[in-house]
Design an enzyme around this catalytic site. Structure first.
Site, PDB file in Angstrom:
ATOM      1  N   HIS A  83      31.148  37.400  44.720  1.00  0.00           N
ATOM      2  CA  HIS A  83      30.964  38.661  45.455  1.00  0.00           C
ATOM      3  C   HIS A  83      30.146  38.444  46.733  1.00  0.00           C
ATOM      4  CE1 HIS A  83      32.661  41.150  42.215  1.00  0.00           C
ATOM      5  NE2 HIS A  83      32.044  40.326  41.400  1.00  0.00           N
ATOM      6  N   ASN A 156      34.361  46.610  38.880  1.00  0.00           N
ATOM      7  CA  ASN A 156      35.423  46.064  39.720  1.00  0.00           C
ATOM      8  C   ASN A 156      36.475  47.137  39.975  1.00  0.00           C
ATOM      9  OD1 ASN A 156      34.350  43.425  39.856  1.00  0.00           O
ATOM     10  ND2 ASN A 156      35.288  42.867  37.908  1.00  0.00           N
TER      11      ASN A 156
END
Length: 698
Positions: A83, A156
């Site tokens: 990320h 997510n």
């Protein structure tokens, strides 16, 4: 041939097979090195965390998992390991439902309660400097600054995950990241390492269906869902618990791009998602999501066909409908990307009283891991004092000092219990109002095991595939074919085809044909895949698209002599539905319209390809169209828009350009001849976003 020299250090022990829930066999010692900890202790199982019983929580004493994840969390300084490429924005969450009967969380006690929020969107695999339109999972992390402390919903844009146990997370990420010897490929999964790992990890198959779908190439952060992924608990004042799963539903509708578009967008604007979010917020087109929950009890969990603690599974909305409980609005961009987006620290363990954890082994490991990550990245245990991380409610504790301490604690005491009185006494625990873990009963022997209830790896993958429209299924086939074609090892492709046979025969056959390979025997499943699970419309993007063209962008190709009245009518029609119009011209300095006015262009044709727009209009002047049609970029503008199934408006003067692009003889119902009176009709038609009936491939 001469025999290979023997290695006297090789173990003489027989092979030891460790079998996972999916039936996968992991070879142990058979003439190779013994897997050990960094301190040299040999390991008996590297596939499962130590837990209390098959479905119990992960135990703190699991030193092997602790060491493995500890090392993984500290592999990058200071960029996030995963990320890394993220983009953040501030917002407000407004509660819309009274949930006091099922959770004591103050944020859900009263409709109308407004809570400050910070959201960070991200890609998973790429480095901070990678491009936005990678085929990848998107992080969707929300920090809610509640009156009872920060609540982080760290999820997510896909409701399931690749693995069931946190001990496998370092292996998953190592496999998808760039190869350690050559440092490429980066920000992509189309390589041997990733698919080799997946081919030996059948629990990942369901997630790869989502990853190969259009969910992994969203058109915008604004047009994608978010999921908490794991099963959590709501706990009420009486100490009663119910299971809960969290969903963020975009009010703007779902939308993705085609893979051919994604590749070209990355070339034209690698910051496409970042720019889109910034532009939307700064122009007042504020992105919004409804927070919805699936709430269910132990009785449903026990009767459900799959284990609610398994992060590779979801609960279809047809079985447990979504209940909307709040609305998130992003209304302010960051003032400084580093200070806010880069330094924000999330953690699944950050929950207020009334929100609690399940025994999901992936969630248990994440709860354990995040503090390690923050220490590595931010360099101090005092990262909670950074403005973007600091709670908005009062904070009181006896923790002192440490690197980069910015608070100035007062008083003579830094411990408790103590005998001081008044302000010097310091804070004390609140027996009634403080956080208390739900008293879930636990039993079972300590063991490194995977519950048998986690063993069905293919049935929900099949359900996802049959829930897609034919267009979406075709995209999944092409994505698998492309990704596996990049694998240099034939055995990797063969193993993956064997898995896909357990998902759906049509999928496996089409991918095999695309690769030019014969179908192997199906992989032996631990549990026979089910074929009776019904389709779920909620799993499809195209079945959940927008109701209008709002929030989208129309690109209008103009030249000298463009009809000013038609352009003005288009501007009005686009503004009326809440969309944006940009003009693209041969030169960015602008053009002279038919009424003599001079229009400064938003883009020049060489830098404003049609992949940046949701629909396009061709409005060249009759005298200028010849020169435009001779430009390769103008021809690409038209041919790409046609191949990407976009709606195309055009005028009579466009004919030479349409001919040069090779589409003049192919015009269909998605191509509309424009007049001033037809502008509003064209924009309404664009609300469908794509003309999928067009028989063309990019």
């Amino acid at each position: 041939m001469p025999k290979k020299a023997s290695n006297s250090k090789r173990s003489s022990k027989p092979a030891v097979d460790v079998v996972g829930a999916g039936g996968e066999v992991h070879q142990g010692v058979a003439g190779g090195a013994v897997l050990t900890t960094a301190m040299g202790a040999p390991l008996s199982d590297d596939q499962n965390s130590l837990r209390a019983g098959q479905r119990g929580p992960t135990l703190l004493e699991d030193f092997a998992m602790r060491e493995k994840i500890f090392h993984f969390d500290h592999e990058r300084i200071p960029e996030r390991v995963v990320h890394a490429r993220g983009y953040g924005a501030h917002g407000t969450f407004e509660t819309t439902a009274d949930l006091s009967a099922i959770t004591r969380a103050a944020i859900f006690a009263k409709p109308g309660t407004r809570t400050e929020a910070f959201v960070r969107f991200s890609t998973v695999a790429g480095a901070k400097g990678s491009f936005d339109l990678a085929r990848d999972v998107r992080g969707f992390a929300v920090k809610l600054y509640t009156t009872e402390g920060n609540w982080d919903i760290v999820g997510n844009n896909i409701p399931v995950f690749f693995i069931q146990d946190a001990i496998k997370f370092p292996d998953l990420v190592h496999a998808v990241k760039e190869s350690p010897d050559r440092a490429f490929p980066q920000a992509q999964s189309a390589h041997d390492s990733f698919w080799d790992f997946v081919s030996f990890t059948p629990e990942a198959i369901h997630m790869t269906l989502w990853q190969m779908s259009d969910r992994a190439i969203p058109r915008s952060f604004r047009f994608m869902e978010g999921f908490g992924v794991h099963t959590f608990r709501f706990v009420n004042e009486a100490g009663e618990a119910r299971f809960v799963k969290f969903h963020w539903r975009p009010l703007q509708g779902l939308q993705s791009v085609l893979w051919n578009e994604a590749v070209k967008i990355n070339g034209a604007d690698p910051d496409f998602h970042r720019r889109d979010l910034w532009d939307a917020i700064t122009t007042g087109d504020l992105p919004q999501w409804d927070l919805a929950v699936q709430v269910f009890d132990d009785e449903f969990a026990d009767a459900f066909d799959f284990d609610v603690l398994d992060a590779t599974k979801l609960i279809p909305e047809e079985l447990v409908p979504l209940q909307v409980v709040g609305r998130l609005t992003l209304d302010r961009v960051v003032d400084n990307d580093f200070a806010e987006t880069e330094q924000v620290a999330f953690g699944t363990m950050n929950v207020p009283p009334g929100i609690d954890f399940s025994e999901d082994p992936l969630l248990q490991g994440r709860n354990f891991s995040y503090l390690d990550t923050q220490l590595s990245r931010l360099g101090s245990t005092n990262f909670t004092q950074l403005p973007v991380n600091a709670p908005r409610c009062p904070v009181a504790h006896f923790q002192r000092d440490g690197h980069m301490q910015t608070a100035v604690p007062t008083g003579p005491v830094n411990y408790e219990p103590n005998g001081f009185q008044g302000a010097d006494r310091g804070p004390r625990a609140d027996v009634d109002g403080g956080f208390a873990s739900y008293a879930a009963p636990l039993e079972g022997a300590k063991a490194r095991v995977r519950s048998e209830t986690f063993a069905d790896h293919y049935s929900q993958a099949r359900q996802f595939f049959i829930s897609q429209t034919p267009v979406e299924q075709d995209h999944i086939v092409k994505a698998y074919t492309f990704e596996l074609s990049k694998c240099e090892t034939p055995e990797v492709r063969t193993r993956m085809l064997a898995h896909l046979r357990n998902v759906h025969a049509d999928l496996a056959t089409a991918v095999a044909e695309g690769l030019g390979m014969s179908l192997p025997e199906a992989a032996t499943p631990a549990v026979e895949p089910r074929t009776d699970l019904p389709p779920s419309d909620a799993l499809s993007i195209l079945k959940n698209g927008p109701a209008s063209f709002a929030g989208r962008k129309l690109g209008v190709l103009v030249t000298d002599g463009t009809d000013a009245a038609v352009l003005a009518a288009l501007r009005t029609a686009v503004a009326d539905v809440g969309a944006v119009l940009e003009t693209i011209a041969p030169v960015v300095g602008g053009v002279t319209l038919s009424d003599g006015s001079v229009l400064a262009a938003d883009q020049m044709v060489d830098g404003g390809p049609s992949v940046l727009y949701d629909a396009v209009v061709l409005l060249p002047g009759a005298k200028a169209v010849g020169a435009l049609a001779a430009r390769s970029t103008a021809k690409d503008f038209v041919s790409d828009a046609f191949a990407h199934h976009k709606f195309i408006g055009y005028n009579v003067a466009s004919t030479p350009l349409l001919e040069a692009a090779g589409v003049a003889a192919l015009l269909d119902d998605g191509c509309l001849k424009l007049t001033r009176s037809g502008a509003a009709k064209f924009v309404r038609r664009c609300s469908s976003l794509r003309h999928w009936d067009r028989d063309v491939q990019p």
